[in-house]
Motif scaffolding. Structure first.
Motif, PDB file in Angstrom:
ATOM      1  N   PRO A   1      34.580  39.803  29.014  1.00  0.00           N
ATOM      2  CA  PRO A   1      33.866  39.530  30.283  1.00  0.00           C
ATOM      3  C   PRO A   1      33.232  38.158  30.277  1.00  0.00           C
ATOM      4  O   PRO A   1      33.047  37.329  29.023  1.00  0.00           O
ATOM      5  CB  PRO A   1      32.916  40.409  30.118  1.00  0.00           C
ATOM      6  CG  PRO A   1      33.371  41.513  29.333  1.00  0.00           C
ATOM      7  CD  PRO A   1      34.281  40.866  28.172  1.00  0.00           C
TER       8      PRO A   1
ATOM      9  N   THR B   1      35.757  43.130  44.579  1.00  0.00           N
ATOM     10  CA  THR B   1      35.959  43.585  43.143  1.00  0.00           C
ATOM     11  C   THR B   1      36.198  42.089  42.285  1.00  0.00           C
ATOM     12  O   THR B   1      35.659  42.260  41.244  1.00  0.00           O
ATOM     13  CB  THR B   1      37.243  44.490  43.289  1.00  0.00           C
ATOM     14  OG1 THR B   1      36.979  45.467  44.285  1.00  0.00           O
ATOM     15  CG2 THR B   1      37.358  45.114  41.925  1.00  0.00           C
ATOM     16  N   TYR B   2      36.854  41.460  42.671  1.00  0.00           N
ATOM     17  CA  TYR B   2      37.288  40.164  41.962  1.00  0.00           C
ATOM     18  C   TYR B   2      36.464  39.032  42.385  1.00  0.00           C
ATOM     19  O   TYR B   2      37.255  38.086  42.218  1.00  0.00           O
ATOM     20  CB  TYR B   2      38.717  40.050  42.144  1.00  0.00           C
ATOM     21  CG  TYR B   2      39.638  41.444  41.608  1.00  0.00           C
ATOM     22  CD1 TYR B   2      39.626  41.585  40.302  1.00  0.00           C
ATOM     23  CD2 TYR B   2      40.230  42.031  42.518  1.00  0.00           C
ATOM     24  CE1 TYR B   2      40.250  42.843  40.080  1.00  0.00           C
ATOM     25  CE2 TYR B   2      40.725  43.170  42.132  1.00  0.00           C
ATOM     26  CZ  TYR B   2      40.825  43.614  40.774  1.00  0.00           C
ATOM     27  OH  TYR B   2      41.493  44.605  40.434  1.00  0.00           O
TER      28      TYR B   2
ATOM     29  N   LEU C   1      37.827  39.381  33.090  1.00  0.00           N
ATOM     30  CA  LEU C   1      37.889  40.632  33.505  1.00  0.00           C
ATOM     31  C   LEU C   1      38.089  41.767  32.534  1.00  0.00           C
ATOM     32  O   LEU C   1      37.807  43.057  32.799  1.00  0.00           O
ATOM     33  CB  LEU C   1      38.810  40.889  34.817  1.00  0.00           C
ATOM     34  CG  LEU C   1      38.810  40.037  35.941  1.00  0.00           C
ATOM     35  CD1 LEU C   1      39.887  40.078  37.104  1.00  0.00           C
ATOM     36  CD2 LEU C   1      37.604  40.844  36.935  1.00  0.00           C
TER      37      LEU C   1
ATOM     38  N   GLU D   1      35.643  44.289  31.190  1.00  0.00           N
ATOM     39  CA  GLU D   1      34.314  44.230  31.846  1.00  0.00           C
ATOM     40  C   GLU D   1      33.589  45.501  31.984  1.00  0.00           C
ATOM     41  O   GLU D   1      34.145  46.613  32.768  1.00  0.00           O
ATOM     42  CB  GLU D   1      34.511  43.603  33.093  1.00  0.00           C
ATOM     43  CG  GLU D   1      33.465  42.994  33.844  1.00  0.00           C
ATOM     44  CD  GLU D   1      33.792  42.115  35.158  1.00  0.00           C
ATOM     45  OE1 GLU D   1      33.545  41.070  35.253  1.00  0.00           O
ATOM     46  OE2 GLU D   1      34.178  42.971  36.192  1.00  0.00           O
TER      47      GLU D   1
ATOM     48  N   ARG E   1      30.198  47.756  33.708  1.00  0.00           N
ATOM     49  CA  ARG E   1      29.518  47.895  34.869  1.00  0.00           C
ATOM     50  C   ARG E   1      28.231  46.669  34.937  1.00  0.00           C
ATOM     51  O   ARG E   1      28.019  45.862  35.887  1.00  0.00           O
ATOM     52  CB  ARG E   1      28.663  49.141  35.325  1.00  0.00           C
ATOM     53  CG  ARG E   1      27.720  49.155  36.406  1.00  0.00           C
ATOM     54  CD  ARG E   1      28.297  50.302  37.303  1.00  0.00           C
ATOM     55  NE  ARG E   1      27.422  50.189  38.393  1.00  0.00           N
ATOM     56  CZ  ARG E   1      27.627  49.740  39.872  1.00  0.00           C
ATOM     57  NH1 ARG E   1      28.997  49.280  40.108  1.00  0.00           N
ATOM     58  NH2 ARG E   1      26.902  49.977  40.978  1.00  0.00           N
TER      59      ARG E   1
ATOM     60  N   ASP F   1      28.680  43.985  33.184  1.00  0.00           N
ATOM     61  CA  ASP F   1      29.207  42.717  33.062  1.00  0.00           C
ATOM     62  C   ASP F   1      29.577  42.434  34.781  1.00  0.00           C
ATOM     63  O   ASP F   1      29.407  41.170  34.961  1.00  0.00           O
ATOM     64  CB  ASP F   1      30.482  42.503  32.436  1.00  0.00           C
ATOM     65  CG  ASP F   1      30.413  42.943  30.714  1.00  0.00           C
ATOM     66  OD1 ASP F   1      29.355  42.317  30.279  1.00  0.00           O
ATOM     67  OD2 ASP F   1      30.945  43.497  30.277  1.00  0.00           O
ATOM     68  N   TRP F   2      29.847  43.402  35.428  1.00  0.00           N
ATOM     69  CA  TRP F   2      30.498  43.143  36.799  1.00  0.00           C
ATOM     70  C   TRP F   2      29.212  42.679  37.659  1.00  0.00           C
ATOM     71  O   TRP F   2      29.346  41.861  38.375  1.00  0.00           O
ATOM     72  CB  TRP F   2      31.021  44.463  37.368  1.00  0.00           C
ATOM     73  CG  TRP F   2      31.423  44.329  38.693  1.00  0.00           C
ATOM     74  CD1 TRP F   2      32.578  43.957  39.193  1.00  0.00           C
ATOM     75  CD2 TRP F   2      30.596  44.630  39.924  1.00  0.00           C
ATOM     76  NE1 TRP F   2      32.570  44.202  40.609  1.00  0.00           N
ATOM     77  CE2 TRP F   2      31.493  44.426  41.144  1.00  0.00           C
ATOM     78  CE3 TRP F   2      29.489  45.063  40.093  1.00  0.00           C
ATOM     79  CZ2 TRP F   2      31.024  44.585  42.263  1.00  0.00           C
ATOM     80  CZ3 TRP F   2      28.764  45.341  41.353  1.00  0.00           C
ATOM     81  CH2 TRP F   2      29.952  45.051  42.471  1.00  0.00           C
ATOM     82  N   TYR F   3      28.027  43.403  37.438  1.00  0.00           N
ATOM     83  CA  TYR F   3      26.970  42.887  38.092  1.00  0.00           C
ATOM     84  C   TYR F   3      26.570  41.185  37.748  1.00  0.00           C
ATOM     85  O   TYR F   3      26.200  40.811  38.625  1.00  0.00           O
ATOM     86  CB  TYR F   3      25.628  43.753  37.450  1.00  0.00           C
ATOM     87  CG  TYR F   3      25.267  44.724  38.357  1.00  0.00           C
ATOM     88  CD1 TYR F   3      25.569  44.977  39.687  1.00  0.00           C
ATOM     89  CD2 TYR F   3      25.126  46.085  37.491  1.00  0.00           C
ATOM     90  CE1 TYR F   3      24.986  46.215  40.291  1.00  0.00           C
ATOM     91  CE2 TYR F   3      24.820  47.342  38.197  1.00  0.00           C
ATOM     92  CZ  TYR F   3      24.960  47.270  39.675  1.00  0.00           C
ATOM     93  OH  TYR F   3      24.699  48.595  40.099  1.00  0.00           O
TER      94      TYR F   3
ATOM     95  N   ARG G   1      28.672  39.153  36.816  1.00  0.00           N
ATOM     96  CA  ARG G   1      29.606  38.082  37.329  1.00  0.00           C
ATOM     97  C   ARG G   1      29.161  37.952  38.901  1.00  0.00           C
ATOM     98  O   ARG G   1      29.343  36.801  39.355  1.00  0.00           O
ATOM     99  CB  ARG G   1      31.140  38.721  37.238  1.00  0.00           C
ATOM    100  CG  ARG G   1      31.935  37.835  38.263  1.00  0.00           C
ATOM    101  CD  ARG G   1      33.278  38.231  37.435  1.00  0.00           C
ATOM    102  NE  ARG G   1      33.862  39.681  37.428  1.00  0.00           N
ATOM    103  CZ  ARG G   1      34.278  39.923  38.644  1.00  0.00           C
ATOM    104  NH1 ARG G   1      34.532  39.458  39.840  1.00  0.00           N
ATOM    105  NH2 ARG G   1      34.700  41.344  38.399  1.00  0.00           N
ATOM    106  N   GLN G   2      28.716  39.208  39.542  1.00  0.00           N
ATOM    107  CA  GLN G   2      28.331  39.007  41.085  1.00  0.00           C
ATOM    108  C   GLN G   2      27.275  38.042  41.084  1.00  0.00           C
ATOM    109  O   GLN G   2      27.186  37.237  42.001  1.00  0.00           O
ATOM    110  CB  GLN G   2      28.000  40.143  41.526  1.00  0.00           C
ATOM    111  CG  GLN G   2      29.079  41.407  41.417  1.00  0.00           C
ATOM    112  CD  GLN G   2      30.261  40.853  42.258  1.00  0.00           C
ATOM    113  OE1 GLN G   2      30.362  40.226  43.235  1.00  0.00           O
ATOM    114  NE2 GLN G   2      31.599  41.587  41.859  1.00  0.00           N
TER     115      GLN G   2
END
Lengths: 373, 359
Positions: A2, A126-127, A261, A264, A266, A268-270, A272-273
């Motif tokens: 991530p 998503t990406y 990715l 990653e 949840r 990590d996703w936050y 990145r956003q």
């Protein structure tokens, strides 16, 4: 692995939990007030559209033309931004109103809703800002990250970004068809051509309405009405383009490599956003006209929360960013626009050498990544 | 040959694309929609302590049906539309054009409580078209028998009102069960009708008179006694499942099932065993988790899906959707079934493990 930051896995998990809690709170408190908000915006938009088109029938009088064009431009902006984009995200599906639902909605844009929901809701959200995955990153024609290899075509990108602004809805519609993926053999041609046909059908219908039917109904005012409708479409395109490029391309926003990715979470996703999005500060009317994409960060963290709630959760998101030492990129519309254009102008030329954020060393906490004012 | 109406609609559609003229009409006034009919609440009239009749002025797109039919309705509660099906208690030929439903508040029922306690004149109700076969035939039989219990009286009330407004009241026996005289929905009106028409005989069965704890339900034997010519009558039975099932077997045993029409309330749902699972709606990409005894209809609605729905008790088959993967349990029988492509009744089916629905 991530996206690298100074945060420990535990920090990221905590941040994720805090953000989940904000989301749950909003979900649990949605009610009649929110429902009334979207119904009113829709009624206002339809009123403006009818008013604008009616005023334009008197378009031989310049003030009527101006008033009609202004109202129609506003109507088209509201229709695409605060209503269409957000309804198609499913932000209002919880009302179970068959008239205001992501599965039944169609919008006044060249992109048919179905294809757009895939390219936007799924691929882009998503990406987000992942090179090679997020096709919104430069829309396949702009170089917005030093990691994208330079080629001489990019010398012209300041010019064709201007053209893209004026033609935005058509640009997005063609882009949604992903013709370049069909050429590369990644997408079957029959599916691509089907999508192309659907798009052309819609473009034709919308074009017929704005450039043939309404001008013809106006009789002697044919030409002024046609020009008024054209102006409204171009104003809406430029506005949408301006708001949208300010969401992900200001200089402080980050892009990510595909490898980031892997694995990653949840949280990590936050992160990145957060790192890949930027807000626009301004008065409530700016938020309304931008479809609350002025709260791009909140929108990317919570794409399906009703847009009228982003302003409410923004201070809490910002406080979390401060607590965890993460940047919360925001600035006025002129400032963010200048920032985007600086990036587009700079990256039209070769270089610079991509600067990668170093991987975190366990147990240390380096400086937060670049913080925008 | 093309009619003038479709031509006009196409022309108007060219002006409103991508919306329809109906969208604009409905924005101005929901009652002007022809595609998605609505009605406006005129009055909410209490019938008993916990039941009320809602008088509704239907909008343009609504068509009147036949006495005894039911109608899909939807009510907005705190911003969310909730659909339920109710029998119409009004006859189709009411002079003032109003329609009515009569609803008993269920202590656990969000929607029925809202209707009885919170609905106000001026509120908008979404309406479907009248449907159902529990109706008076076009050619009236000589002798009729109605057996009802509780709010099962509502469709029969529509028929009685229709008959009362007609040229002649046929020979009617009505056996209605309610806990005590004060809990008889339409009690005063039923007694008035019985007094006015000699050919209408009313039997009120009070199952818990004066708070008596012993229940005195109407048995089929008692029914046969108070209506000796039962086999010669066309019969309508409406009420809880137990009553309807008794009647069905009684009529079947006598080989006169073709003279019986039934409509039931509340399915007997069994608790599922197992853990439920994840439900994925393939087309919309939505996902939700659900328990082993939650009907898929409810699980879908909670996640914001626009689920087709109707009676909500496994009778009308309006909620059928294709199963894409996994298995479901029929909550009425407990039977597990389902292969990809099957049409399943979401209102009485729950997920067995993870499933996918083609919606």
């Amino acid at each position: 692995m991530p996206a690298a930051t100074h945060l420990s896995p535990q920090d990221i998990e905590d941040l994720g939990r805090e953000l989940d809690r904000i989301r749950e709170e909003v979900l649990a408190s949605r009610g009649e007030q929110d429902a009334r908000y979207i119904r009113r915006v829709i009624a206002l938009q339809r009123g403006l559209e009818i008013g604008g088109r009616a005023a334009m029938f008197a378009a031989v009088l310049p003030p009527a033309w101006l008033a009609g064009t202004a109202m129609l431009s506003l109507a088209k902006i509201l229709e695409n931004m605060e209503i269409g984009h957000n309804v198609l995200h499913g932000q209002w599906d919880w009302m179970r109103d068959p008239r205001i639902h992501s599965t039944t909605w169609e919008w006044d844009s060249a992109s048919p809703a179905d294809g757009w929901k895939y390219s936007h809701n799924y691929v882009h959200h998503t990406y987000t800002n992942v090179l090679g995955r997020d096709r919104d990153l430069g829309y396949s024609i702009l170089r917005v990250s030093p990691e994208q290899p330079w080629n001489p075509v990019y010398l012209a990108q300041p010019l064709y970004n201007l053209a893209l602004a004026a033609l935005f809805e058509w640009g997005i519609a063609i882009y949604d068809v992903e013709i370049e993926r069909a050429f590369r053999g990644e997408k079957p041609w029959d599916e691509t051509l089907d999508q192309l046909r659907g798009m052309l059908k819609k473009v034709l219908r919308q074009g017929l309405k704005d450039y043939v039917v309404f001008p013809a109904l106006a009789g002697p005012a044919f030409l002024p009405v046609l020009l008024g409708n054209l102006t409204a479409n171009v104003v809406r395109n430029i506005w949408a383009h301006t708001i949208i490029v300010c969401g992900h391309f200001p200089e402080a926003t980050r892009t990510f490599a595909e490898a980031e990715l892997d694995g990653e979470s949840r949280g990590d996703w936050y992160v990145r956003q957060l790192l890949g999005s930027a807000n626009i500060s301004g008065p409530p009317v700016l938020h309304l006209l931008s479809g609350n994409l002025s709260h791009q960060i909140e929108h990317h963290l919570f794409p399906d929360l009703p847009s009228n709630r982003y302003a409410q959760v923004a201070p809490r998101v910002r406080a979390l960013c401060e607590r965890f030492g993460l940047p919360y990129t925001t600035g006025s519309l002129p400032r963010q626009t200048v920032s985007v254009w600086k990036r587009i102008l700079r990256l039209a030329l070769p270089g610079p050498t991509p600067a990668r954020v170093p991987a975190p060393v366990p147990g240390t906490s380096p400086e937060p990544v670049a913080r925008a004012a | 040959m093309l009619g003038i109406r479709p031509l006009l609609a196409t022309a108007a559609g060219a002006l409103t694309s991508p919306l329809t003229p109906d969208d604009y009409r409905a924005t101005l006034n929901p009652l002007w929609s022809r595609n998605r009919p609505s009605g406006r609440v005129k009055a909410v009239v209490p019938e008993t302590a916990d039941a009320a009749t809602v008088l509704i002025s239907p909008g343009l797109g609504w068509r009147r049906g036949i006495a005894g039919q039911h109608v899909d309705t939807a009510f907005r509660i705190d911003g969310v539309w909730h659909s339920r099906t109710f029998s119409l208690s009004s006859p189709p030929d009411r002079a003032d054009g109003l329609i009515s439903i009569t609803v008993k508040a269920n202590p656990d029922g969000l929607v029925s409580r809202h209707i009885v306690q919170a609905l106000r004149p001026g509120d908008i109700v979404r309406l479907g078209q009248p449907a159902g076969t529990f109706v008076l035939p076009a050619e009236l039989p000589e002798r009729l028998l109605f057996v009802t219990a509780g709010s099962g009286i509502t469709p029969v009330m529509a028929m009685l009102r229709h008959l009362a407004a007609g040229p002649r009241m046929p020979d009617v026996v009505l056996a209605h069960s309610a806990p005590d005289p004060s809990k008889v929905i339409f009690g005063a009106e039923l007694r008035r009708l019985a007094a006015r028409f000699p050919s209408l005989r009313l039997h009120e069965q009070h199952t818990r008179p004066a708070g008596d704890q012993r229940s005195t339900r109407l048995t089929m034997a008692a029914l046969a006694t108070l209506c000796p010519d039962l086999p010669a009558r066309m019969a309508w039975v409406c009420g809880p499942a137990a009553l309807v099932e008794q009647a069905e077997s009684y009529w079947r045993e006598r080989g006169i099932s073709e003279r019986l029409l039934t409509e039931r309330f509340h399915p007997n749902l069994r608790a599922g065993n197992g853990a439920g699972g994840r439900v994925r709606f393939v087309r919309s990409g939505r996902e939700t988790t659900t328990s082993a005894d939650t009907p898929l209809l409810m699980a879908g609605e909670r996640s914001g899906m626009l689920m087709p729905s109707g009676c909500r008790m496994g009778i009308c088959h309006r909620c059928l959707v294709p199963l894409a993967d996994g298995r479901v349990r029929d909550l009425r029988t407990g039977v597990e079934h389902g292969t990809a492509g099957d049409l399943i009744q979401t209102c009485v089916s729950a997920a067995v493990g993870d499933i996918e629905i083609d919606l």
